[in-house]
Motif scaffolding. Structure first.
Motif, PDB file in Angstrom:
ATOM      1  N   ILE A   6       0.855  -1.182   0.000  1.00 20.67           N
ATOM      2  CA  ILE A   6       0.000   0.000   0.000  1.00 20.67           C
ATOM      3  C   ILE A   6       0.891   1.231   0.000  1.00 20.67           C
ATOM      4  CG2 ILE A   6      -1.699   1.327   1.312  1.00 20.67           C
ATOM      5  CD1 ILE A   6      -2.606  -1.322   2.542  1.00 20.67           C
ATOM      6  N   ASN A  12      -3.602   9.097   5.167  1.00 14.81           N
ATOM      7  CA  ASN A  12      -3.186   8.021   6.073  1.00 14.81           C
ATOM      8  C   ASN A  12      -2.394   8.591   7.235  1.00 14.81           C
ATOM      9  OD1 ASN A  12      -2.382   6.074   3.190  1.00 14.81           O
ATOM     10  ND2 ASN A  12      -4.151   5.732   4.475  1.00 14.81           N
ATOM     11  N   LEU A  18      -4.640   2.996   7.588  1.00 13.57           N
ATOM     12  CA  LEU A  18      -4.221   2.472   6.296  1.00 13.57           C
ATOM     13  C   LEU A  18      -5.471   2.235   5.460  1.00 13.57           C
ATOM     14  CD1 LEU A  18      -1.649  -0.223   7.482  1.00 13.57           C
ATOM     15  CD2 LEU A  18      -1.122   1.925   6.331  1.00 13.57           C
ATOM     16  N   TYR A  19      -5.567   2.863   4.297  1.00 12.95           N
ATOM     17  CA  TYR A  19      -6.673   2.581   3.388  1.00 12.95           C
ATOM     18  C   TYR A  19      -6.444   1.202   2.796  1.00 12.95           C
ATOM     19  CZ  TYR A  19      -7.686   7.624   3.323  1.00 12.95           C
ATOM     20  OH  TYR A  19      -7.992   8.910   3.655  1.00 12.95           O
ATOM     21  N   LEU A  20      -7.397   0.316   2.949  1.00  9.81           N
ATOM     22  CA  LEU A  20      -7.266  -1.047   2.458  1.00  9.81           C
ATOM     23  C   LEU A  20      -8.138  -1.311   1.237  1.00  9.81           C
ATOM     24  CD1 LEU A  20      -7.366  -2.814   5.942  1.00  9.81           C
ATOM     25  CD2 LEU A  20      -5.343  -2.197   4.602  1.00  9.81           C
ATOM     26  N   SER A  22      -7.945  -0.766  -1.889  1.00 13.11           N
ATOM     27  CA  SER A  22      -7.306  -1.297  -3.101  1.00 13.11           C
ATOM     28  C   SER A  22      -6.821  -2.733  -2.924  1.00 13.11           C
ATOM     29  CB  SER A  22      -6.141  -0.402  -3.523  1.00 13.11           C
ATOM     30  OG  SER A  22      -5.108  -0.440  -2.560  1.00 13.11           O
ATOM     31  N   VAL A  23      -6.786  -3.217  -1.683  1.00 11.59           N
ATOM     32  CA  VAL A  23      -6.292  -4.574  -1.417  1.00 11.59           C
ATOM     33  C   VAL A  23      -7.270  -5.386  -0.564  1.00 11.59           C
ATOM     34  CG1 VAL A  23      -3.865  -3.888  -1.647  1.00 11.59           C
ATOM     35  CG2 VAL A  23      -4.968  -3.832   0.610  1.00 11.59           C
ATOM     36  N   ARG A  86       5.794   3.209   1.058  1.00  8.60           N
ATOM     37  CA  ARG A  86       4.998   2.000   0.873  1.00  8.60           C
ATOM     38  C   ARG A  86       5.098   1.108   2.105  1.00  8.60           C
ATOM     39  NH1 ARG A  86       2.983   1.874  -4.040  1.00  8.60           N
ATOM     40  NH2 ARG A  86       2.534  -0.353  -4.129  1.00  8.60           N
TER      41      ARG A  86
END
Length: 104
Positions: A6, A12, A18-20, A22-23, A86
């Motif tokens: 990420i 953030n 943590l933006y999740l 995308s995963v 990252r």
């Protein structure tokens, strides 16, 4: 070894999360949702970050972030992380994850 990366945003850093989104498919579907969705608590994940005791948490369905996030700000600070850096989230066992900065 299963893992995702990420890229951190300023949001953030500012909000200690943590933006999740995308995963999110990396995590068990039943670990994502409301705190008591359908009368059943979501599946709990154990997150190891190397800075504190493991965190037991799920993923908030509306925002796609780890629900318990006090540790995230400390994690950012200890590792001197900033927007653009990252972070790796590695699956280390059933419902167990290790979070660490990606070093280049």
């Amino acid at each position: 070894m299963e893992f995702v990366e990420i890229e951190l945003t300023q949001g953030n850093i500012n909000n200690n999360h943590l933006y999740l989104s995308s995963v999110v498919e990396f995590f068990p579907p039943d670990s994502i949702g409301g705190s008591n969705e359908g009368g059943l608590a979501p599946r709990v994940l154990e997150v190891h970050s190397g800075i504190a005791s493991p965190v037991r948490t799920d993923i908030a369905g509306d925002k796609k972030i780890f629900r318990r996030r006090a540790w995230v700000g400390e994690f950012f600070e200890v590792h001197n992380l900033a927007a653009g850096d990252r972070v790796v989230i590695e699956k280390t066992g059933t419902d167990r994850y290790h979070v660490y900065p990606k070093r280049t």
